[in-house]
Design an enzyme around this catalytic site. Sequence first.
Site, PDB file in Angstrom:
ATOM      1  N   GLY A 111      -0.951  47.332  73.907  1.00 59.41           N
ATOM      2  CA  GLY A 111       0.294  47.363  74.453  1.00 59.41           C
ATOM      3  C   GLY A 111       0.958  48.942  74.476  1.00 59.41           C
ATOM      4  O   GLY A 111       2.317  49.097  74.592  1.00 59.41           O
ATOM      5  N   LEU A 112       0.169  49.863  74.840  1.00 58.46           N
ATOM      6  CA  LEU A 112       0.383  51.175  75.064  1.00 58.46           C
ATOM      7  C   LEU A 112       0.072  51.745  76.471  1.00 58.46           C
ATOM      8  O   LEU A 112       0.139  52.938  76.735  1.00 58.46           O
ATOM      9  CB  LEU A 112      -0.238  52.010  73.878  1.00 58.46           C
ATOM     10  CG  LEU A 112      -0.070  51.383  72.646  1.00 58.46           C
ATOM     11  CD1 LEU A 112      -0.859  52.478  71.626  1.00 58.46           C
ATOM     12  CD2 LEU A 112       1.457  51.853  72.160  1.00 58.46           C
ATOM     13  N   SER A 113       0.165  50.654  77.467  1.00 61.33           N
ATOM     14  CA  SER A 113       0.142  51.131  78.746  1.00 61.33           C
ATOM     15  C   SER A 113      -1.041  52.073  79.129  1.00 61.33           C
ATOM     16  O   SER A 113      -0.764  52.871  80.014  1.00 61.33           O
ATOM     17  CB  SER A 113       1.326  51.580  79.154  1.00 61.33           C
ATOM     18  OG  SER A 113       2.463  50.977  79.001  1.00 61.33           O
ATOM     19  N   SER A 114      -2.201  51.361  78.727  1.00 59.92           N
ATOM     20  CA  SER A 114      -3.245  52.253  79.428  1.00 59.92           C
ATOM     21  C   SER A 114      -3.578  52.062  80.951  1.00 59.92           C
ATOM     22  O   SER A 114      -4.041  53.084  81.801  1.00 59.92           O
ATOM     23  CB  SER A 114      -4.472  51.687  78.664  1.00 59.92           C
ATOM     24  OG  SER A 114      -4.791  50.339  78.867  1.00 59.92           O
ATOM     25  N   GLY A 126      -5.433  47.447  75.321  1.00 59.66           N
ATOM     26  CA  GLY A 126      -5.374  46.149  74.838  1.00 59.66           C
ATOM     27  C   GLY A 126      -4.239  46.242  73.428  1.00 59.66           C
ATOM     28  O   GLY A 126      -3.855  45.336  72.843  1.00 59.66           O
ATOM     29  N   ASP A 165       6.428  50.900  82.345  1.00 62.09           N
ATOM     30  CA  ASP A 165       5.400  51.621  81.775  1.00 62.09           C
ATOM     31  C   ASP A 165       5.037  52.718  82.844  1.00 62.09           C
ATOM     32  O   ASP A 165       4.648  53.788  82.460  1.00 62.09           O
ATOM     33  CB  ASP A 165       4.123  50.668  81.940  1.00 62.09           C
ATOM     34  CG  ASP A 165       4.210  49.516  81.112  1.00 62.09           C
ATOM     35  OD1 ASP A 165       5.286  49.389  80.122  1.00 62.09           O
ATOM     36  OD2 ASP A 165       3.528  48.497  81.030  1.00 62.09           O
ATOM     37  N   ASP A 212      12.849  45.054  81.082  1.00 56.62           N
ATOM     38  CA  ASP A 212      12.777  45.618  82.240  1.00 56.62           C
ATOM     39  C   ASP A 212      12.834  44.651  83.453  1.00 56.62           C
ATOM     40  O   ASP A 212      13.221  45.029  84.575  1.00 56.62           O
ATOM     41  CB  ASP A 212      11.812  46.732  82.340  1.00 56.62           C
ATOM     42  CG  ASP A 212      10.315  46.129  82.218  1.00 56.62           C
ATOM     43  OD1 ASP A 212      10.075  44.691  81.845  1.00 56.62           O
ATOM     44  OD2 ASP A 212       9.194  46.829  82.269  1.00 56.62           O
TER      45      ASP A 212
HETATM   46  C1  GLA Z   1       4.471  44.884  79.402  1.00 60.92           C
HETATM   47  C2  GLA Z   1       4.925  45.043  80.678  1.00 60.92           C
HETATM   48  C3  GLA Z   1       6.218  46.037  80.827  1.00 60.92           C
HETATM   49  C4  GLA Z   1       7.408  45.349  80.025  1.00 60.92           C
HETATM   50  C5  GLA Z   1       6.769  45.123  78.533  1.00 60.92           C
HETATM   51  C6  GLA Z   1       7.844  44.076  77.653  1.00 60.92           C
HETATM   52  O1  GLA Z   1       4.227  46.322  78.649  1.00 60.92           O
HETATM   53  O2  GLA Z   1       4.123  45.780  81.263  1.00 60.92           O
HETATM   54  O3  GLA Z   1       7.054  46.004  82.088  1.00 60.92           O
HETATM   55  O4  GLA Z   1       7.809  44.193  80.678  1.00 60.92           O
HETATM   56  O5  GLA Z   1       5.669  44.222  78.703  1.00 60.92           O
HETATM   57  O6  GLA Z   1       9.087  44.889  77.510  1.00 60.92           O
END
Ligand code: GLA
Length: 359
Positions: A112-115, A110, A160, A29
């Site tokens: 990697g699921l965009s909290s 923490g 995200d 991204d």
């Molecule tokens: C994090 C960032 C995203 C993206 C991913 C890797 O989650 O927030 O914007 O860059 O890493 O794909």
Amino acid sequence: MTFQQIFNQLPETQASASGRVNLLGEHTDYNDGFVLPTAIPQQTIVQLGFSEQGHQFYSENLQERVKILDINHTPSGFASYIFGCIEVLKQAGYRIPPLNVYVKSSVPMGAGLSSSAALEVATLRAIRQLLDLPIDDVEIAQLAQQGEIHYAGVQCSIMDQMAASLADTQHLLFLDTRTLERRVLLFPDGTTTLVIDSGVPHTLATSGYNQRRLECQEAANLLGVQSLRDITDAKVAETLPEPLNRRVRHVVTEDNRVLEAVQGVTPEVFGELMNASHASLRDDYEVSVPALDTLVEILQTTPGVLGARLTGAGFGGACVALVPLGAEQAIATQVLKAYNNAGYTGKILVPNIEVDDAA
Ligand code: GLA
């Protein structure tokens, strides 16, 4: 504790937003490339009321209350994300009155699921609702991203926030991060996702992430393009010195994998693309760690699993797998057992057995 117990009033409104898991298109991204996330069932809920004493934020998960005494001073922690949302709205010209903000979330932190994106989007949705602001869902994502960059100090890209604002759990969101053009797609026939947390928090993610961003920018400069999205043939990478050649190869092949996946490939081919994505993230992009490699290997060798890879920024966090619909619980249990026998402490996140956690 409830909103009422904390603020001595009933909330005026509430909104929610989901976390996301990315199936393909990792570290693309910020190179203006392509991504393919879906929403996870876990959500963040934000309730709002008007305050008579300046902004006050409360996190039920952290049991922490933050009063904003000086609006020229950005708070830290969870409050920085909410504060950032309010500030970017003000900069966009909206008058935001003092607010009481209550947050409760079942999105794992923490992993990697965009909290953080879920918190930002839920906050902005709730404020939009409360004040009847004329903001659409793409603008919500863009405001959320600006808030995170300028107030939480994270150099994030747009995946995200777009996923939190526009994705749902039943579809894949195919997004061109340069133009923000998008298409909503079905999962490959008869499949669903499985998400397992490695139990290793992605603590090194920020420094590693920023370093990768710089490497990509340097490579783009050397290649004379605006961003790596403009390269479509991975062979071009061979002209670059180590490790930039491998970084570029990952980004270009990863973009191509997303573009192939959205052509309507079979579940088997989709799974192979996920496996290839993991190998590329591990060997070329170097954002994996032994725990993630172990978990991915167990997933990939478990009967029924179509494909698996790390998801999110890497350096820890969760893995995602594509599995036959209906088999997810049995496969997840089997994989978790093998992973824990290897000396780790994993956790099944999707399917989510605690789905009502935030309600
Ligand atoms: C994090 C960032 C995203 C993206 C991913 C890797 O989650 O927030 O914007 O860059 O890493 O794909």
